[in-house]
Design a protein around this motif. Structure first.
Motif, PDB file in Angstrom:
ATOM      1  N   VAL B 245     -38.905   3.945 -45.120  1.00 60.26           N
ATOM      2  CA  VAL B 245     -40.147   3.157 -45.017  1.00 60.26           C
ATOM      3  C   VAL B 245     -41.352   4.086 -45.087  1.00 60.26           C
ATOM      4  N   MET B 246     -41.332   5.152 -44.297  1.00 58.51           N
ATOM      5  CA  MET B 246     -42.495   6.027 -44.214  1.00 58.51           C
ATOM      6  C   MET B 246     -42.674   6.846 -45.485  1.00 58.51           C
ATOM      7  N   THR B 247     -41.563   7.317 -46.046  1.00 58.78           N
ATOM      8  CA  THR B 247     -41.663   8.109 -47.267  1.00 58.78           C
ATOM      9  C   THR B 247     -42.154   7.257 -48.430  1.00 58.78           C
ATOM     10  N   GLY B 248     -41.834   5.984 -48.389  1.00 56.23           N
ATOM     11  CA  GLY B 248     -42.211   5.091 -49.484  1.00 56.23           C
ATOM     12  C   GLY B 248     -43.684   4.755 -49.529  1.00 56.23           C
ATOM     13  N   GLY B 249     -44.433   5.235 -48.556  1.00 54.84           N
ATOM     14  CA  GLY B 249     -45.877   5.041 -48.626  1.00 54.84           C
ATOM     15  C   GLY B 249     -46.354   3.750 -48.001  1.00 54.84           C
ATOM     16  N   LEU B 250     -45.468   3.024 -47.340  1.00 57.96           N
ATOM     17  CA  LEU B 250     -45.919   1.839 -46.610  1.00 57.96           C
ATOM     18  C   LEU B 250     -46.732   2.313 -45.402  1.00 57.96           C
ATOM     19  N   ARG B 251     -47.696   1.482 -44.988  1.00 59.88           N
ATOM     20  CA  ARG B 251     -48.511   1.854 -43.826  1.00 59.88           C
ATOM     21  C   ARG B 251     -48.362   0.812 -42.721  1.00 59.88           C
ATOM     22  N   PRO B 252     -47.185   0.743 -42.088  1.00 59.28           N
ATOM     23  CA  PRO B 252     -47.071  -0.197 -40.974  1.00 59.28           C
ATOM     24  C   PRO B 252     -48.036   0.215 -39.869  1.00 59.28           C
ATOM     25  N   SER B 253     -48.494  -0.764 -39.101  1.00 60.42           N
ATOM     26  CA  SER B 253     -49.378  -0.430 -37.981  1.00 60.42           C
ATOM     27  C   SER B 253     -48.558  -0.167 -36.719  1.00 60.42           C
ATOM     28  N   LEU B 254     -47.252  -0.309 -36.835  1.00 59.12           N
ATOM     29  CA  LEU B 254     -46.341  -0.070 -35.708  1.00 59.12           C
ATOM     30  C   LEU B 254     -44.936   0.008 -36.291  1.00 59.12           C
ATOM     31  N   LEU B 255     -44.136   0.965 -35.817  1.00 61.98           N
ATOM     32  CA  LEU B 255     -42.746   1.056 -36.276  1.00 61.98           C
ATOM     33  C   LEU B 255     -41.921   1.663 -35.143  1.00 61.98           C
ATOM     34  N   GLU B 256     -41.313   0.782 -34.362  1.00 58.83           N
ATOM     35  CA  GLU B 256     -40.662   1.164 -33.113  1.00 58.83           C
ATOM     36  C   GLU B 256     -39.158   0.972 -33.205  1.00 58.83           C
ATOM     37  N   LEU B 257     -38.445   1.774 -32.443  1.00 55.53           N
ATOM     38  CA  LEU B 257     -36.987   1.692 -32.417  1.00 55.53           C
ATOM     39  C   LEU B 257     -36.496   1.466 -30.989  1.00 55.53           C
ATOM     40  N   ILE B 258     -35.547   0.547 -30.834  1.00 53.95           N
ATOM     41  CA  ILE B 258     -34.823   0.407 -29.558  1.00 53.95           C
ATOM     42  C   ILE B 258     -33.379   0.799 -29.816  1.00 53.95           C
ATOM     43  N   ASP B 259     -32.917   1.776 -29.076  1.00 53.50           N
ATOM     44  CA  ASP B 259     -31.570   2.327 -29.297  1.00 53.50           C
ATOM     45  C   ASP B 259     -30.526   1.507 -28.533  1.00 53.50           C
ATOM     46  N   PRO B 260     -29.244   1.789 -28.755  1.00 50.25           N
ATOM     47  CA  PRO B 260     -28.195   0.982 -28.120  1.00 50.25           C
ATOM     48  C   PRO B 260     -28.286   0.936 -26.590  1.00 50.25           C
ATOM     49  N   VAL B 261     -28.595   2.055 -25.948  1.00 46.31           N
ATOM     50  CA  VAL B 261     -28.659   2.049 -24.481  1.00 46.31           C
ATOM     51  C   VAL B 261     -29.812   1.167 -24.004  1.00 46.31           C
ATOM     52  N   GLY B 262     -30.983   1.363 -24.608  1.00 48.20           N
ATOM     53  CA  GLY B 262     -32.146   0.560 -24.244  1.00 48.20           C
ATOM     54  C   GLY B 262     -31.919  -0.919 -24.542  1.00 48.20           C
ATOM     55  N   LEU B 263     -31.272  -1.183 -25.676  1.00 46.62           N
ATOM     56  CA  LEU B 263     -31.064  -2.575 -26.087  1.00 46.62           C
ATOM     57  C   LEU B 263     -30.119  -3.299 -25.133  1.00 46.62           C
ATOM     58  N   ALA B 264     -29.079  -2.598 -24.723  1.00 46.02           N
ATOM     59  CA  ALA B 264     -28.125  -3.215 -23.791  1.00 46.02           C
ATOM     60  C   ALA B 264     -28.823  -3.576 -22.489  1.00 46.02           C
ATOM     61  N   GLU B 265     -29.706  -2.679 -22.040  1.00 43.03           N
ATOM     62  CA  GLU B 265     -30.386  -2.927 -20.774  1.00 43.03           C
ATOM     63  C   GLU B 265     -31.367  -4.099 -20.863  1.00 43.03           C
ATOM     64  N   VAL B 266     -32.177  -4.141 -21.914  1.00 45.54           N
ATOM     65  CA  VAL B 266     -33.146  -5.250 -22.002  1.00 45.54           C
ATOM     66  C   VAL B 266     -32.414  -6.575 -22.223  1.00 45.54           C
ATOM     67  N   SER B 267     -31.286  -6.530 -22.916  1.00 49.14           N
ATOM     68  CA  SER B 267     -30.539  -7.769 -23.177  1.00 49.14           C
ATOM     69  C   SER B 267     -29.879  -8.298 -21.903  1.00 49.14           C
ATOM     70  N   ARG B 268     -29.587  -7.407 -20.956  1.00 44.12           N
ATOM     71  CA  ARG B 268     -29.047  -7.866 -19.674  1.00 44.12           C
ATOM     72  C   ARG B 268     -30.081  -8.675 -18.899  1.00 44.12           C
ATOM     73  N   GLU B 269     -31.372  -8.338 -19.118  1.00 46.87           N
ATOM     74  CA  GLU B 269     -32.458  -9.000 -18.386  1.00 46.87           C
ATOM     75  C   GLU B 269     -32.841 -10.348 -18.996  1.00 46.87           C
ATOM     76  N   ARG B 270     -32.713 -10.412 -20.300  1.00 46.20           N
ATOM     77  CA  ARG B 270     -33.219 -11.602 -20.993  1.00 46.20           C
ATOM     78  C   ARG B 270     -32.508 -11.724 -22.328  1.00 46.20           C
ATOM     79  N   ASP B 271     -32.228 -12.940 -22.740  1.00 45.16           N
ATOM     80  CA  ASP B 271     -31.572 -13.139 -24.031  1.00 45.16           C
ATOM     81  C   ASP B 271     -32.640 -13.244 -25.122  1.00 45.16           C
ATOM     82  N   TYR B 272     -32.716 -12.220 -25.926  1.00 47.34           N
ATOM     83  CA  TYR B 272     -33.713 -12.221 -27.012  1.00 47.34           C
ATOM     84  C   TYR B 272     -33.144 -12.849 -28.288  1.00 47.34           C
TER      85      TYR B 272
END
Lengths: 463, 463
Positions: B245-272
């Motif tokens: 995405v970044m190399t292709g010259g797109l200019r997102p105003s935000l580009l965030e990642l949630i990894d498996p550990v973080g995702l498991a934890e937030v999913s325990r709190e709430r069903d997204y």
């Protein structure tokens, strides 16, 4: 011309630690390397010219100079306009012109590592071949080096959208006064580990260290620019249009102004087909297909609101013609006489007062001053044309030059938007900084250059 | 608790030169002001808390501290994560929290002048009411002050498009160690008169001076963001997508990642409602109507190329929900145990190695590490969750924390992308800078703070 004994010692000592052909003492060569493009700044008589090919060789030169307290004047292509590269008496001229390697272009991380002697245009073309873009484009870009661009924090036409050289420098390799090698910055997009040494060296005009490697940021190639031109019967309406365009949130990739004096001169050289009654021209570009319609449409609307006439170029060639008129101003003025070229930058809303004030200064002192420049940034180049053979006119030109800087400061601006301080504006820097700011500068200079060997007398007077 | 005599002298003397109520010595108040959010950093016992309302009062405090060689710890909202605002024994805590005036918003020149105690969110809302935008958005933006943001050169989610705090600071008013007042920078868009002191102070964490006024750049309000989310079965594919995405010259105003550990934890709190098998999530935004289609379309294409599933939010509420998952990671992790939050930044192409390496460190040391962050900038926040009551787990957590920084440096990155050095990473800064870089830092520190009273021991160890 005999070389004094001390100089012989110096050059013998340097030649002993450097490869053959690195040290030159031929007086003609030295004379040719003693000045940059600041015609009115004095130059001293250097001891020798050294043209190293590696960081280690630069380091060897500085170690020797440090030990023996010999001044060193770093040089790129000597296209500067403030005397920053001018020789100092007895100095080693340290030219980086042989360090011309592009060491790497990392397409995925969009960074490049280059040596300081690489010419801006060569680098720009090299990255363009990889689909990338290095925006900083000083007018001297076909000649000036990236090392010189870093030393002066060079600007250019595209700053209005992309910022100045400093905005594209991620890190530096710098040889310090004592010959040690410092790495500043990083290859990453972000980083806050420690003080921002990269920015400290960028724009320091060779007074704190000698840059031997540069890590630049790059971006994907811009799209072919689309161009619009606007014709006004008066300067004030053009300035008001600039404020409207920039305040409105448009992002032109270029927004240049040609004032009545400059326009008259370029029109004498070539018929650009400007409508009758045109006194002032604005040129705008957009280099984004997605944005071009909005930018040029918004520009056209603003122009008409202020009573001007706007025209969007049908094809790239027509766009280039408009821009050629802007680019030719300096060359045309050079034919008319000696020039004193200024570089004040004011808050955009004060642009109108700046150009009007410059006109008044010219009238009052009886000198002709063109006032073209990077209107979108409020950075103008009032250029005084005078007869160098006429002492009184020369004196009035110099008085006008001072008056323009005083005006810039009075309007909340700066004495230099992109050309730097060098020798030319050293006294004025003290006025702009004030006593506390000047002290802070001296602290830094003393910290990095305790023996005062690095481009002494540039930016700051010797103290 | 009795206050030692020396402290009484100090507070009496300060109270004599400052308005009533400015100096506090209540031990509970001091204790409450002795730490920032870096839970593992030690804090000393301060002599007093001073909360001036004007530059003159700050100046009076520093004059006294300079004369009597008393350490001064500048503080904003103390939301920092590196111990930069932690008390030092016997210090004056100099809180800028009462200097909360927005002194001016200049819509035409798109700049504002503010005092350092203004909370980021309040300022952002004030300029938004004028149709303007101040981009820097650290996660703490609802609490943290602009002075603190300048001191740490704070980052945030929008850096990937708009850069960091330093990119939005035009000039500063700084009270120097001896109490004199320095103005840096300028109100203009460009300027190269002298060294870049503004950048030198920005990110210097209160070790060179105390910022009392800030001139920020502003831009026209961004448009309502459009959001896309991508679901991946593995972390590596998500990282590869980011590079594309970044190399292709797109200019997102935000580009965030949630990894498996973080995702498991937030999913325990709430069903997204993440699809089954999702281990990693990317969230992208575009805040430009002209660019959104291109940015989100390009993002979607890249996601699919790497085997992920992408979804563009139908409406702003859905977009906010996606982002809420990302924003909640830190809060959810806090419920699971004590945290050690890191802040490494690597070249974007090394992102995959960084997150994989962090996983290996966690496995090797038997600690859980979430690795979410600002993927578009290569700036991740590996966060180690541990049981503070278990000495062995605590030791392993600390070992993991060190190992993550070593990994970041090995991958060509930096130990801190946006949180700063403070006390937490002081030792690691020396590793990142190397001996010459460290010397250059010491030269600057000594030049601006010869008596070592300004936030001593932060960023650099005492020397």
């Amino acid at each position: 011309m005999s070389v004094p004994l001390a100089t012989t010692d110096l050059t013998t000592a340097l030649a002993a630690v450097l490869p053959g052909g690195t040290v030159q003492t031929d007086p003609d060569v030295l004379a040719a390397h003693s000045c940059d493009h600041a015609s009115t700044c004095p130059a001293g008589v250097p001891a020798c010219l050294v043209r190293p090919r590696t960081t280690e060789e630069v380091s060897a030169v500085l170690r020797y100079a440090y030990e023996h307290r010999i001044p060193v004047v770093p040089q790129g292509a000597r296209t500067g306009l403030s005397g920053g590269a001018n020789a100092v008496d007895g100095a080693i001229l340290l030219s980086l012109e042989r360090m011309t390697a592009i060491l790497g272009i990392d397409e995925d991380n969009q960074i490049a590592t280059v040596e300081p002697g690489v010419v801006n245009a060569e680098f720009s073309r090299a990255v363009a071949r990889r689909g990338l873009f290095y925006p900083p484009d000083p007018s001297s870009w076909e000649m000036s080096t990236l090392g010189g661009n870093v030393a002066t924090n060079a600007g250019g036409l595209c700053c209005v959208k992309y910022g100045v050289t400093a905005d594209w420098i991620r890190g530096l390799e710098v040889v310090l006064a004592d010959g040690r090698v410092l790495r500043t910055g990083r290859d990453t997009a972000k980083g806050v580990a420690g003080y921002d040494l990269t920015r400290l060296f960028t724009g320091s005009e060779g007074t704190l260290g000698v840059v031997t490697k540069i890590v630049t940021a790059l971006r994907p190639a811009a799209e072919a620019p689309r161009t619009a031109i606007a014709f006004f019967g008066d300067l004030g309406s053009a300035c008001a249009t600039v404020t409207d365009v920039m305040t409105g949130g448009l992002r032109p990739s270029l927004l240049e102004l040609i004032d009545p004096v400059g326009l008259a001169e370029v029109s004498r050289e070539r018929d650009y087909g400007f409508p009758p009654g045109t006194s002032t021209v604005l040129i705008a570009q957009s280099d984004s297909v997605a944005e071009a319609e909005g930018v040029l449409g918004g520009f056209t609307t603003a122009v008409r609101r202020h009573g001007g006439e706007a025209l969007v170029a049908d094809d790239p060639e027509e766009g280039k013609l408009f821009l050629a008129a802007r680019r030719s101003v300096g060359l045309v003025l050079e034919k008319r006489g000696a020039l004193l070229s200024d570089d004040v930058c004011v808050p955009r809303t004060r642009l109108r007062e700046l150009v009007a004030g410059v006109g008044e200064i010219g009238d009052r002192l009886g000198v002709r001053i063109a006032c073209t420049g990077h209107a979108g940034d409020g950075n103008m180049h009032p250029t005084i044309v005078f007869d160098a053979a006429d002492p009184d006119e020369k004196r009035r030109a110099e008085e006008a030059f001072e008056a323009v800087m005083a005006l810039g400061l009075r309007l909340g601006g700066t004495i230099t938007g992109e050309h730097g301080v060098g020798l030319l504006k050293r006294g004025w820097l003290e006025r702009e900084l004030g006593p506390v700011g000047l002290d802070a500068h001296r602290w830094i200079k003393t910290a990095f250059d305790p023996r005062s060997i690095l481009n002494p007398g540039k930016v700051l007077a010797r103290f």
